[in-house]
Write a protein that holds these residues in place. Sequence first.
Motif, short mmCIF file in Angstrom:
data_model
loop_
_atom_site.label_atom_id
_atom_site.label_comp_id
_atom_site.label_asym_id
_atom_site.label_seq_id
_atom_site.Cartn_x
_atom_site.Cartn_y
_atom_site.Cartn_z
N PHE A 1 -15.06 -0.28 -3.21
CA PHE A 1 -14.66 -1.64 -3.59
C PHE A 1 -15.04 -1.93 -5.04
O PHE A 1 -14.24 -2.46 -5.82
N ARG A 2 -16.25 -1.57 -5.39
CA ARG A 2 -16.72 -1.82 -6.76
C ARG A 2 -15.87 -1.05 -7.78
O ARG A 2 -15.49 -1.60 -8.83
N LEU A 3 -15.55 0.19 -7.48
CA LEU A 3 -14.77 1.00 -8.40
C LEU A 3 -13.35 0.46 -8.57
O LEU A 3 -12.81 0.44 -9.67
N GLN A 4 -12.75 0.01 -7.48
CA GLN A 4 -11.35 -0.41 -7.55
C GLN A 4 -11.17 -1.83 -8.08
O GLN A 4 -10.12 -2.16 -8.61
N THR A 5 -12.19 -2.67 -7.93
CA THR A 5 -12.07 -4.05 -8.41
C THR A 5 -12.69 -4.25 -9.78
O THR A 5 -12.40 -5.24 -10.45
N GLY A 6 -13.58 -3.35 -10.19
CA GLY A 6 -14.23 -3.46 -11.49
C GLY A 6 -15.38 -4.45 -11.54
O GLY A 6 -15.89 -4.77 -12.62
N VAL A 7 -15.85 -4.93 -10.38
CA VAL A 7 -16.97 -5.87 -10.37
C VAL A 7 -18.29 -5.11 -10.47
O VAL A 7 -18.39 -3.94 -10.06
N GLN A 8 -19.29 -5.77 -11.01
CA GLN A 8 -20.63 -5.20 -11.09
C GLN A 8 -21.50 -5.84 -10.01
O GLN A 8 -21.84 -7.02 -10.10
N LEU A 9 -21.82 -5.05 -9.01
CA LEU A 9 -22.63 -5.52 -7.89
C LEU A 9 -23.90 -4.69 -7.79
O LEU A 9 -23.91 -3.51 -8.13
N VAL A 10 -24.95 -5.31 -7.31
CA VAL A 10 -26.23 -4.62 -7.12
C VAL A 10 -26.31 -4.12 -5.68
O VAL A 10 -26.13 -4.89 -4.73
N HIS A 11 -26.57 -2.84 -5.53
CA HIS A 11 -26.69 -2.25 -4.20
C HIS A 11 -28.10 -2.47 -3.67
O HIS A 11 -29.09 -2.12 -4.32
N VAL A 12 -28.19 -3.04 -2.46
CA VAL A 12 -29.48 -3.27 -1.81
C VAL A 12 -29.50 -2.49 -0.49
O VAL A 12 -28.90 -2.91 0.49
N PRO A 13 -30.16 -1.32 -0.46
CA PRO A 13 -30.18 -0.52 0.77
C PRO A 13 -31.22 -1.00 1.76
O PRO A 13 -32.35 -1.34 1.39
N TYR A 14 -30.85 -1.03 3.03
CA TYR A 14 -31.77 -1.34 4.12
C TYR A 14 -31.84 -0.13 5.05
O TYR A 14 -31.09 0.82 4.89
N LYS A 15 -32.73 -0.18 6.00
CA LYS A 15 -32.91 0.94 6.92
C LYS A 15 -31.99 0.79 8.12
O LYS A 15 -32.43 0.55 9.24
N GLY A 16 -30.69 0.89 7.85
CA GLY A 16 -29.71 0.79 8.93
C GLY A 16 -28.74 -0.35 8.73
O GLY A 16 -29.01 -1.32 8.01
N GLY A 17 -27.59 -0.23 9.41
CA GLY A 17 -26.57 -1.26 9.31
C GLY A 17 -26.98 -2.58 9.92
O GLY A 17 -26.59 -3.65 9.43
N GLY A 18 -27.78 -2.54 10.99
CA GLY A 18 -28.25 -3.77 11.63
C GLY A 18 -29.10 -4.62 10.69
O GLY A 18 -28.83 -5.82 10.52
N PRO A 19 -30.13 -4.04 10.07
CA PRO A 19 -30.93 -4.81 9.11
C PRO A 19 -30.10 -5.31 7.92
O PRO A 19 -30.36 -6.39 7.40
N ALA A 20 -29.12 -4.53 7.49
CA ALA A 20 -28.27 -4.96 6.37
C ALA A 20 -27.47 -6.19 6.76
O ALA A 20 -27.35 -7.16 5.98
#
Length: 328
Positions: A176-195
């Motif tokens: 998404f970031r590559l195709q739209t050109g937006v600058q977003l900060v990635h915040v990783p969590y320990k799993g999809g549930g916590p995210a």
Amino acid sequence: MQIRTPRPGITLVIAVAVLSIDTCALAQPRDFPAKPLRIVVPTSPGGILDLVARLLGQKMTELAGQTVIVENRAGASNNIGTEFVARAPADGYTLLCVTLPFVVNPSLFEKLPFNVERDFAPISVVAAGTYVLVVHPSVPAKSLAQLIAAAKARPGKMNYATGGNGTNLHIAGELFRLQTGVQLVHVPYKGGGPALAAVVGGEADMSFPALGPALPQVNAGRLRALAVTASERSPLLPNVPTVAESGYPDYVFTSWVGILAPSATPAPLIATLNALIVKAMNSAGVIDRLAADGTTVIAGSPQEFQARIKSELARWAKVVKQSGIKPE
């Protein structure tokens, strides 16, 4: 009476034919399965892999008359469980359930203890899942266009939550970031549930979760769905457009779930397992349960799965390189 002695060439042909018949007979899995099978899930319990593996295992148990055990071996971005199956006996009794990291990790890691094309025999892709771009209600955007405008007005200030580097959510976000050109900060969590919980709680601005877990939060108004990532709208969110509809026609992201065996597993066993798995996945109970989570059954042939692996290895290698994703 004259006895004709077979010519040497004919004798060799006959011998090879007999040997071939004996070998084929030995390879036929007439009594398979004769003991419990195991499906290794290289993630923690609770995600899409775990759900699909348990539904599949339950139905395979009913059809085959042998218990199918689902075993979670999580860690190292799915690589622990994947390596375990790569080194397992190639007897058809130990299978691997995988999703996108299987084809992303070869580009993400400089060195892996296995080769995804050399060390595994594809059996079948079994399901494909839709993901959805959601934001916290406090985010001032009610459409994808408004979200992109807000992100571009504040470059590097908005963030998105994922289940960790190289996970489905992360790849969806980077694409998404590559195709739209937006600058977003990635915040990783320990799993999809916590995210997902982080976005619901307002810790993160947005995420790209699987539709199933996100749907109750969207329906309750705790999240706002702006777009689905598949090529078509979901019947579970018929009023939510796709990213492609919203002005980015090249953006399509769906995860898939597939089943593999160690590479030396005999072809007759692969064929037997494929038939069993395809029948199990196409049962009404499995189809209906997965549809409730926005997941579609797409069980097919080993050859189709092999072609998918090859094409997606190339596709995600480009995304990893362009985005600069690094392993955790």
